[in-house]
Write a protein that holds these residues in place. Structure first.
Motif, PDB file in Angstrom:
ATOM      1  N   SER A  21       0.834  -1.211   0.000  1.00  0.00           N
ATOM      2  CA  SER A  21       0.000   0.000   0.000  1.00  0.00           C
ATOM      3  C   SER A  21       0.866   1.258   0.000  1.00  0.00           C
ATOM      4  O   SER A  21       0.544   2.241  -0.676  1.00  0.00           O
ATOM      5  CB  SER A  21      -0.942   0.007   1.207  1.00  0.00           C
ATOM      6  OG  SER A  21      -0.211  -0.038   2.419  1.00  0.00           O
ATOM      7  N   GLU A  22       1.972   1.236   0.735  1.00  0.00           N
ATOM      8  CA  GLU A  22       2.878   2.385   0.755  1.00  0.00           C
ATOM      9  C   GLU A  22       3.490   2.603  -0.628  1.00  0.00           C
ATOM     10  O   GLU A  22       3.603   3.741  -1.091  1.00  0.00           O
ATOM     11  CB  GLU A  22       3.976   2.185   1.801  1.00  0.00           C
ATOM     12  CG  GLU A  22       3.468   2.196   3.222  1.00  0.00           C
ATOM     13  CD  GLU A  22       4.504   1.769   4.248  1.00  0.00           C
ATOM     14  OE1 GLU A  22       4.309   2.078   5.434  1.00  0.00           O
ATOM     15  OE2 GLU A  22       5.513   1.128   3.873  1.00  0.00           O
ATOM     16  N   MET A  23       3.866   1.520  -1.296  1.00  0.00           N
ATOM     17  CA  MET A  23       4.449   1.640  -2.632  1.00  0.00           C
ATOM     18  C   MET A  23       3.426   2.199  -3.614  1.00  0.00           C
ATOM     19  O   MET A  23       3.759   3.055  -4.439  1.00  0.00           O
ATOM     20  CB  MET A  23       4.985   0.291  -3.117  1.00  0.00           C
ATOM     21  CG  MET A  23       5.677   0.367  -4.470  1.00  0.00           C
ATOM     22  SD  MET A  23       7.038   1.561  -4.575  1.00  0.00           S
ATOM     23  CE  MET A  23       8.340   0.660  -3.782  1.00  0.00           C
ATOM     24  N   CYS A  24       2.183   1.748  -3.535  1.00  0.00           N
ATOM     25  CA  CYS A  24       1.130   2.279  -4.419  1.00  0.00           C
ATOM     26  C   CYS A  24       0.970   3.784  -4.218  1.00  0.00           C
ATOM     27  O   CYS A  24       0.902   4.546  -5.191  1.00  0.00           O
ATOM     28  CB  CYS A  24      -0.201   1.583  -4.142  1.00  0.00           C
ATOM     29  SG  CYS A  24      -0.297  -0.099  -4.751  1.00  0.00           S
ATOM     30  N   ILE A  25       0.910   4.200  -2.981  1.00  0.00           N
ATOM     31  CA  ILE A  25       0.744   5.623  -2.671  1.00  0.00           C
ATOM     32  C   ILE A  25       1.955   6.410  -3.152  1.00  0.00           C
ATOM     33  O   ILE A  25       1.818   7.480  -3.752  1.00  0.00           O
ATOM     34  CB  ILE A  25       0.501   5.812  -1.163  1.00  0.00           C
ATOM     35  CG1 ILE A  25      -0.866   5.218  -0.799  1.00  0.00           C
ATOM     36  CG2 ILE A  25       0.607   7.278  -0.758  1.00  0.00           C
ATOM     37  CD1 ILE A  25      -1.058   4.951   0.665  1.00  0.00           C
ATOM     38  N   THR A  59      -5.495   3.849  -6.659  1.00  0.00           N
ATOM     39  CA  THR A  59      -4.905   2.655  -6.047  1.00  0.00           C
ATOM     40  C   THR A  59      -5.914   1.558  -5.740  1.00  0.00           C
ATOM     41  O   THR A  59      -5.523   0.426  -5.478  1.00  0.00           O
ATOM     42  CB  THR A  59      -4.197   3.016  -4.727  1.00  0.00           C
ATOM     43  OG1 THR A  59      -5.176   3.484  -3.793  1.00  0.00           O
ATOM     44  CG2 THR A  59      -3.106   4.048  -4.941  1.00  0.00           C
ATOM     45  N   ASN A  60      -7.185   1.906  -5.706  1.00  0.00           N
ATOM     46  CA  ASN A  60      -8.242   0.974  -5.316  1.00  0.00           C
ATOM     47  C   ASN A  60      -8.065   0.494  -3.867  1.00  0.00           C
ATOM     48  O   ASN A  60      -8.495  -0.593  -3.508  1.00  0.00           O
ATOM     49  CB  ASN A  60      -8.325  -0.212  -6.279  1.00  0.00           C
ATOM     50  CG  ASN A  60      -9.697  -0.846  -6.277  1.00  0.00           C
ATOM     51  OD1 ASN A  60     -10.700  -0.171  -6.045  1.00  0.00           O
ATOM     52  ND2 ASN A  60      -9.756  -2.142  -6.518  1.00  0.00           N
ATOM     53  N   LEU A  61      -7.413   1.315  -3.059  1.00  0.00           N
ATOM     54  CA  LEU A  61      -7.237   1.016  -1.636  1.00  0.00           C
ATOM     55  C   LEU A  61      -8.325   1.723  -0.837  1.00  0.00           C
ATOM     56  O   LEU A  61      -8.868   2.736  -1.279  1.00  0.00           O
ATOM     57  CB  LEU A  61      -5.864   1.498  -1.154  1.00  0.00           C
ATOM     58  CG  LEU A  61      -4.634   0.861  -1.799  1.00  0.00           C
ATOM     59  CD1 LEU A  61      -3.372   1.598  -1.374  1.00  0.00           C
ATOM     60  CD2 LEU A  61      -4.544  -0.613  -1.436  1.00  0.00           C
ATOM     61  N   SER A  62      -8.604   1.213   0.355  1.00  0.00           N
ATOM     62  CA  SER A  62      -9.582   1.863   1.225  1.00  0.00           C
ATOM     63  C   SER A  62      -8.975   3.135   1.821  1.00  0.00           C
ATOM     64  O   SER A  62      -7.747   3.283   1.886  1.00  0.00           O
ATOM     65  CB  SER A  62      -9.998   0.921   2.357  1.00  0.00           C
ATOM     66  OG  SER A  62      -8.921   0.742   3.259  1.00  0.00           O
ATOM     67  N   ILE A  63      -9.838   4.034   2.267  1.00  0.00           N
ATOM     68  CA  ILE A  63      -9.376   5.278   2.893  1.00  0.00           C
ATOM     69  C   ILE A  63      -8.501   4.963   4.107  1.00  0.00           C
ATOM     70  O   ILE A  63      -7.468   5.599   4.314  1.00  0.00           O
ATOM     71  CB  ILE A  63     -10.581   6.166   3.299  1.00  0.00           C
ATOM     72  CG1 ILE A  63     -11.332   6.642   2.052  1.00  0.00           C
ATOM     73  CG2 ILE A  63     -10.142   7.338   4.154  1.00  0.00           C
ATOM     74  CD1 ILE A  63     -10.549   7.561   1.145  1.00  0.00           C
ATOM     75  N   SER A  67      -4.647   6.114   4.494  1.00  0.00           N
ATOM     76  CA  SER A  67      -4.167   6.904   5.636  1.00  0.00           C
ATOM     77  C   SER A  67      -3.002   6.212   6.329  1.00  0.00           C
ATOM     78  O   SER A  67      -2.006   6.847   6.682  1.00  0.00           O
ATOM     79  CB  SER A  67      -5.298   7.143   6.633  1.00  0.00           C
ATOM     80  OG  SER A  67      -6.298   7.937   6.046  1.00  0.00           O
ATOM     81  N   SER A  68      -3.117   4.912   6.510  1.00  0.00           N
ATOM     82  CA  SER A  68      -2.049   4.139   7.137  1.00  0.00           C
ATOM     83  C   SER A  68      -0.784   4.155   6.273  1.00  0.00           C
ATOM     84  O   SER A  68       0.331   4.291   6.782  1.00  0.00           O
ATOM     85  CB  SER A  68      -2.526   2.709   7.363  1.00  0.00           C
ATOM     86  OG  SER A  68      -1.502   1.917   7.872  1.00  0.00           O
ATOM     87  N   GLY A  69      -0.957   4.027   4.973  1.00  0.00           N
ATOM     88  CA  GLY A  69       0.183   4.054   4.057  1.00  0.00           C
ATOM     89  C   GLY A  69       0.882   5.396   4.041  1.00  0.00           C
ATOM     90  O   GLY A  69       2.118   5.471   4.031  1.00  0.00           O
TER      91      GLY A  69
END
Length: 149
Positions: A21-25, A59-63, A67-69
């Motif tokens: 998730s961090e890499m996507c962000i 990213t299709n990640l949740s909010i 935020s965590s990323g």
């Protein structure tokens, strides 16, 4: 077809220590900054305003995961966040109270080499908000001093 230049140190240092998730962000931030070249000034964007919704769409990640990323990237010293006035946003509370957040990649290269402090999990430092703010201010002062010489 256009391309975005991704700095090599992203692959060399961060690929193995970042969560997916961090890499996507991080890649969205790079796309929104290094991906925009101004022919007139012959430079790339240094920062960009990016909304949570934009991160979610790209990213299709949740909010919550976004935020965590973002928090993880800040803790690792990889990105900086500022408000419209250019003030650093070092705490989650500051970010929640800001309508527009500008994201920027913090370069970790020193004389062409990646700062080894950020290349492995065991060497990654996790700082309190106050420590992070002091470190960011120290880095900015070093950067400003280097530009003046």
């Amino acid at each position: 077809m256009s391309y975005t230049n991704v700095p090599n140190y992203i692959f060399d240092a961060y690929l193995k220590i970042l969560k997916p998730s961090e890499m996507c962000i991080l890649l969205v931030i790079i796309r929104q900054t290094y991906g925009w070249y101004n022919k007139r000034t012959k430079s790339y964007k240094k920062q960009d305003w990016i909304s949570q919704r934009f991160f979610e769409e790209k990213t299709n990640l949740s909010i919550r995961t976004i935020s965590s990323g973002i928090e993880g990237l800040i803790e690792k010293g990889i990105i900086t966040l500022t408000n419209e006035q250019g003030h650093l946003l070092v705490s989650a509370q500051q970010r929640r109270m800001t309508s527009k957040i500008f994201y920027a990649l913090r370069r970790r290269e020193i004389n062409g080499k990646v700062n080894q402090q950020y290349t492995s999990k065991k060497n990654t430092r996790f700082l309190t908000d106050n420590q992070r703010y002091q470190e960011i201010m120290r880095q900015q002062n070093l950067h400003n001093n280097n530009e003046n010489h």
